[in-house]
Design an enzyme around this catalytic site. Structure first.
Site, PDB file in Angstrom:
ATOM      1  N   THR A  29       0.814  -1.209   0.000  1.00  0.00           N
ATOM      2  CA  THR A  29       0.000   0.000   0.000  1.00  0.00           C
ATOM      3  C   THR A  29       0.855   1.269   0.000  1.00  0.00           C
ATOM      4  O   THR A  29       2.058   1.232   0.246  1.00  0.00           O
ATOM      5  CB  THR A  29      -0.929   0.035   1.227  1.00  0.00           C
ATOM      6  N   ASP A  30       0.178   2.375  -0.270  1.00  0.00           N
ATOM      7  CA  ASP A  30       0.836   3.677  -0.155  1.00  0.00           C
ATOM      8  C   ASP A  30       0.412   4.314   1.172  1.00  0.00           C
ATOM      9  O   ASP A  30      -0.226   3.664   2.005  1.00  0.00           O
ATOM     10  CB  ASP A  30       0.513   4.562  -1.358  1.00  0.00           C
ATOM     11  N   PHE A  31       0.724   5.563   1.370  1.00  0.00           N
ATOM     12  CA  PHE A  31       0.445   6.237   2.635  1.00  0.00           C
ATOM     13  C   PHE A  31      -1.044   6.303   2.971  1.00  0.00           C
ATOM     14  O   PHE A  31      -1.422   6.486   4.115  1.00  0.00           O
ATOM     15  CB  PHE A  31       1.043   7.655   2.624  1.00  0.00           C
ATOM     16  N   SER A  32      -1.914   6.135   1.968  1.00  0.00           N
ATOM     17  CA  SER A  32      -3.355   6.239   2.194  1.00  0.00           C
ATOM     18  C   SER A  32      -3.997   4.919   2.615  1.00  0.00           C
ATOM     19  O   SER A  32      -5.173   4.882   2.954  1.00  0.00           O
ATOM     20  CB  SER A  32      -4.039   6.739   0.919  1.00  0.00           C
TER      21      SER A  32
END
Length: 134
Positions: free
Chosen positions: A16-19
């Site tokens: 995943t990314d930061f979100s």
């Protein structure tokens, strides 16, 4: 066209990314695993193909992807993979990533068969497997 192969994949934090949504490039890994497992389920060992006399291997030539709905951390996904077209030295593979019955992503992937860095004709036995006849 071959019968679809389903590969379950769980989304981890690293995907995943930061979100908390799956990072777009992580889907490429999921799709690659799906293509590898389609071949493995059909009895095709890519390391044996490469180590064989012809040194055959596959390389992605073109990929068209539609990201429809994001996946999230801890989702359990299914990577659906099937051969859509088999040509002399290439294969078109149709893939989808699903969460339950919801389609999150579709991809059409043209994979080239290579040996010695040059296009190589697919062996007849491999062609039959990929076409669902073997």
């Amino acid at each position: 066209m071959s019968a679809p192969h389903l590969l379950p994949v769980r989304v981890y934090y690293e995907d995943t990314d930061f979100s908390g949504l799956v990072y777009h490039a992580s889907y490429l890994r999921f799709l690659e695993r799906g293509r590898t497992e389609l071949l493995r389920a059909a009895g095709v060992d890519q390391s044996v193909l490469h180590a064989g006399g012809e040194g055959l291997f596959f390389a992605v030539r073109r990929m068209t992807i539609d990201w429809l709905v994001p996946a999230r951390m801890d989702d359990v996904l299914a990577v659906e993979t099937r051969t859509a077209e088999v040509r002399g030295a290439s294969i078109v593979i149709a893939q989808r990533i699903l969460r339950d019955a919801q389609v999150l992503l579709t991809a059409d992937v043209r994979v080239a068969a290579l040996a010695g860095g040059r296009p190589a004709r697919l062996p007849d036995a491999l062609r039959a497997i990929l076409e669902g006849r073997g």
